[in-house]
Structures are given as C-alpha cells and as structure tokens.
Design an enzyme around this catalytic site. Structure first.
Site, PDB file in Angstrom:
ATOM      1  N   TYR A  40      36.292 -33.397  31.822  1.00 25.53           N
ATOM      2  CA  TYR A  40      36.698 -34.575  32.585  1.00 25.53           C
ATOM      3  C   TYR A  40      36.171 -35.839  31.901  1.00 25.53           C
ATOM      4  CZ  TYR A  40      37.627 -31.058  36.149  1.00 25.53           C
ATOM      5  OH  TYR A  40      38.101 -29.962  36.817  1.00 25.53           O
ATOM      6  N   ASN A  85      47.356 -32.681  40.353  1.00 22.35           N
ATOM      7  CA  ASN A  85      48.452 -32.277  39.473  1.00 22.35           C
ATOM      8  C   ASN A  85      49.411 -31.358  40.240  1.00 22.35           C
ATOM      9  OD1 ASN A  85      50.091 -31.242  37.439  1.00 22.35           O
ATOM     10  ND2 ASN A  85      48.493 -29.911  36.622  1.00 22.35           N
ATOM     11  N   CYS A 129      46.064 -28.212  33.872  1.00 21.25           N
ATOM     12  CA  CYS A 129      44.812 -28.692  34.466  1.00 21.25           C
ATOM     13  C   CYS A 129      43.721 -27.628  34.400  1.00 21.25           C
ATOM     14  CB  CYS A 129      45.035 -29.186  35.892  1.00 21.25           C
ATOM     15  SG  CYS A 129      45.897 -28.019  36.949  1.00 21.25           S
ATOM     16  N   HIS A 130      44.107 -26.358  34.244  1.00 23.87           N
ATOM     17  CA  HIS A 130      43.114 -25.287  34.148  1.00 23.87           C
ATOM     18  C   HIS A 130      42.293 -25.387  32.860  1.00 23.87           C
ATOM     19  CE1 HIS A 130      46.689 -23.714  32.069  1.00 23.87           C
ATOM     20  NE2 HIS A 130      45.846 -23.007  31.347  1.00 23.87           N
ATOM     21  N   GLU A 145      44.950 -17.168  27.719  1.00 20.65           N
ATOM     22  CA  GLU A 145      45.092 -17.980  26.504  1.00 20.65           C
ATOM     23  C   GLU A 145      44.087 -17.583  25.424  1.00 20.65           C
ATOM     24  OE1 GLU A 145      45.299 -22.174  27.269  1.00 20.65           O
ATOM     25  OE2 GLU A 145      46.458 -21.863  29.101  1.00 20.65           O
TER      26      GLU A 145
END
Length: 162
Positions: free
Chosen positions: A96, A123, A131-132, A158
């Site tokens: 962030y 979001n 956003c993850h 991922e």
C-alpha cells in the site's frame, strides 16, 4: 441496466456484473461488499464468456494473455489506484505504501497508505484488477473482501508462494 452471470471457481461461486458491454463487477459469493443485484438481469453476454475464459486460464495457473473489457465505477482517486493495480505483474506483489509513493510522484500531493488501502478495498472487479497482489509493508497478507484465505489462494495460484 445491470446484467449478471455466475462462475464456479475453485474458491466457490463468483458473480459477474456487466453494463452490457464491459465487466463492471466480480464478487465472491457472500463477500462483505456483495452488491444488491435484485434488479439485475441474467444474460449471456460476450464479455461474460471472455471473463470466464480468462478465469479458466487463471485458475489453471496460467497468466491470461488478454484482458476482457473492464468498466469499474469509482471516484477519480479510486480509479487512479485501480489503474496502478492493473500494472502489478502476475506473480508479484506490492505494498500500500509503494502505491501511495507512486501516486505522490504522479500527483505531487501527499498520499497515505491508509487512503490507498481504502481504495484497494473498494475495487469492484477483484482478480482481474488484482487487489490481491497488495500486501502489508511487513509482507503480511492484509485485508481482502473475499477473505484472506482467498487472497492467499490467488497468490499461490500465481506461484508467489512455493
């Protein structure tokens, strides 16, 4: 008019919303910010087919090489944060604070990580606007509308965790 479709993922049901042309929302069933869709219409739209194909590839652990049309709705600030989210590469994360610093450089205005967190949390198109991939400064998994278990699963998908 709002249109909806449903997708069954390894994480459970996902509701998709569209304005008829682009994807406007992607919500895990039961998530805290699930919108009221009582006036929505179920319809088979081309964008839903594209999103489902994208999600099939994604949940198979592959990085999709295309992006369906997206049309999130938010404030100018939220839109700027969501645009940055879309630049975070598959399998990578940011914080962030890093997003706040990037916005400060772009706007020449002071920005807080908490304000960024608020925008990230609103979001409406999770997964596709990733956003993850935003984590705490200390590397911790923080805040995710679908739940931290889902955030961890997406990052594992991922290859972020071994």
């Amino acid at each position: 008019m709002i249109y909806t479709a449903h997708y069954t993922s390894p994480l459970g049901g996902i509701t998709l919303t569209s304005d008829g042309i682009a994807l406007t929302g992607l919500y895990f069933d039961g998530e805290r910010d699930f919108p009221d869709l009582s006036a929505a219409h179920k319809k088979d739209l081309p964008v839903f087919g594209e999103v489902m194909r994208w999600l099939d590839l994604y949940f198979a652990g592959k990085e999709p090489d295309f992006s369906p049309a997206l049309n999130p709705t938010g404030t100018a600030f939220q839109m700027s944060v969501w645009a940055i989210l879309q630049t975070i590469p598959f399998g990578e994360t940011t914080t962030y604070g890093a997003i706040a610093r990037r916005l400060e450089e772009e706007t020449k205005k002071r920005m807080s990580a908490q304000a960024v967190g608020g925008a990230v949390g609103r979001n409406p198109i999770s997964i596709l606007i990733p956003c993850h991939r935003v984590i705490g400064a200390n590397g911790s998994l923080t805040g995710y509308a679908g739940g931290l278990d889902k955030k961890e699963y997406l990052l594992r998908t991922e290859g972020f965790y071994s």
